[in-house]
Design a protein around this motif. Structure first.
Motif, PDB file in Angstrom:
ATOM      1  N   PHE A 141      46.120  38.096-116.191  1.00  0.00           N
ATOM      2  CA  PHE A 141      45.474  38.428-115.179  1.00  0.00           C
ATOM      3  C   PHE A 141      43.949  38.715-115.359  1.00  0.00           C
ATOM      4  O   PHE A 141      43.077  38.109-114.818  1.00  0.00           O
ATOM      5  N   TRP A 142      43.558  39.291-116.535  1.00  0.00           N
ATOM      6  CA  TRP A 142      42.366  39.435-117.128  1.00  0.00           C
ATOM      7  C   TRP A 142      41.772  38.322-117.333  1.00  0.00           C
ATOM      8  O   TRP A 142      40.432  37.948-116.979  1.00  0.00           O
ATOM      9  N   LYS A 143      42.229  37.604-118.088  1.00  0.00           N
ATOM     10  CA  LYS A 143      41.533  36.278-118.402  1.00  0.00           C
ATOM     11  C   LYS A 143      41.225  35.195-117.077  1.00  0.00           C
ATOM     12  O   LYS A 143      40.054  34.853-117.207  1.00  0.00           O
ATOM     13  N   LEU A 144      42.150  35.301-116.045  1.00  0.00           N
ATOM     14  CA  LEU A 144      41.886  34.608-114.906  1.00  0.00           C
ATOM     15  C   LEU A 144      40.701  35.101-114.045  1.00  0.00           C
ATOM     16  O   LEU A 144      39.911  34.472-113.612  1.00  0.00           O
ATOM     17  N   ASN A 145      40.469  36.644-114.188  1.00  0.00           N
ATOM     18  CA  ASN A 145      39.565  37.291-113.535  1.00  0.00           C
ATOM     19  C   ASN A 145      38.199  37.062-114.105  1.00  0.00           C
ATOM     20  O   ASN A 145      37.179  36.621-113.494  1.00  0.00           O
ATOM     21  N   CYS A 172      35.705  48.622-116.050  1.00  0.00           N
ATOM     22  CA  CYS A 172      35.645  47.478-116.871  1.00  0.00           C
ATOM     23  C   CYS A 172      35.218  46.388-116.336  1.00  0.00           C
ATOM     24  O   CYS A 172      35.645  45.915-115.226  1.00  0.00           O
ATOM     25  N   TYR A 173      33.943  45.664-117.031  1.00  0.00           N
ATOM     26  CA  TYR A 173      33.496  44.568-116.298  1.00  0.00           C
ATOM     27  C   TYR A 173      33.767  43.355-117.054  1.00  0.00           C
ATOM     28  O   TYR A 173      34.054  43.501-118.234  1.00  0.00           O
ATOM     29  N   PRO A 174      34.022  42.454-116.258  1.00  0.00           N
ATOM     30  CA  PRO A 174      34.500  40.878-116.959  1.00  0.00           C
ATOM     31  C   PRO A 174      33.636  40.334-117.964  1.00  0.00           C
ATOM     32  O   PRO A 174      34.086  39.571-118.958  1.00  0.00           O
ATOM     33  N   PHE A 230      37.028  34.876-111.011  1.00  0.00           N
ATOM     34  CA  PHE A 230      36.888  35.890-109.951  1.00  0.00           C
ATOM     35  C   PHE A 230      35.492  36.673-110.317  1.00  0.00           C
ATOM     36  O   PHE A 230      34.902  37.207-109.475  1.00  0.00           O
ATOM     37  N   LYS A 231      35.610  37.343-111.533  1.00  0.00           N
ATOM     38  CA  LYS A 231      34.541  37.990-112.031  1.00  0.00           C
ATOM     39  C   LYS A 231      34.401  39.557-111.450  1.00  0.00           C
ATOM     40  O   LYS A 231      33.256  40.011-111.257  1.00  0.00           O
ATOM     41  N   TYR A 232      35.517  40.180-111.179  1.00  0.00           N
ATOM     42  CA  TYR A 232      35.589  41.341-110.278  1.00  0.00           C
ATOM     43  C   TYR A 232      35.698  42.284-111.538  1.00  0.00           C
ATOM     44  O   TYR A 232      36.482  42.474-112.528  1.00  0.00           O
TER      45      TYR A 232
END
Length: 116
Positions: A28-32, A52-54, A36-38
């Motif tokens: 999920f975090w890698k896809l974000n 936590c920022y991407p 998406f960069k949320y």
């Protein structure tokens, strides 16, 4: 290098019993990060949340492990009292200051980060 990092995350003391869930959290975090960069809000302690920022590599470690420096965090929580004073020099995201805020109620917390 990737395999070693994945192994470290999966066998972190807080992740040992939930490897499948952690694997999906990483996915999920890698896809974000890629699409998406949320920013993501993590429940850091019982009463404190951390954003936590991407683009933050240390923020990624908090997403993956909650406490990247697990044993140091446990030591800190053990020695701090409600009236302690805490100075965090080189605070980065302020994860140690957030941990200190969980215990310190009448003392003071000072966090300094020289890099923007």
């Amino acid at each position: 290098m990737f395999i070693k990092s994945l192994f470290n995350v999966l066998y972190h003391p807080l992740n040992k019993s939930q490897k499948v869930f952690i694997f999906f959290r990483i996915l999920f975090w890698k896809l974000n990060q890629l699409f998406f960069k949320y920013p993501v809000v993590i429940q850091f302690t019982k009463s404190i949340k951390c954003i936590c920022y991407p683009q933050s590599s240390y923020g990624s470690m908090i997403i993956y492990e909650h406490f990247p420096d697990y044993f140091e965090a446990q030591f800190l929580l053990k020695i701090l009292k409600k009236d302690s004073n805490f100075v965090d020099v080189g605070a980065g995201l302020g994860d140690y200051s957030l941990l200190a805020a969980e215990k310190i109620k009448t003392g003071h917390i000072y966090a300094f980060e020289p890099v923007s």
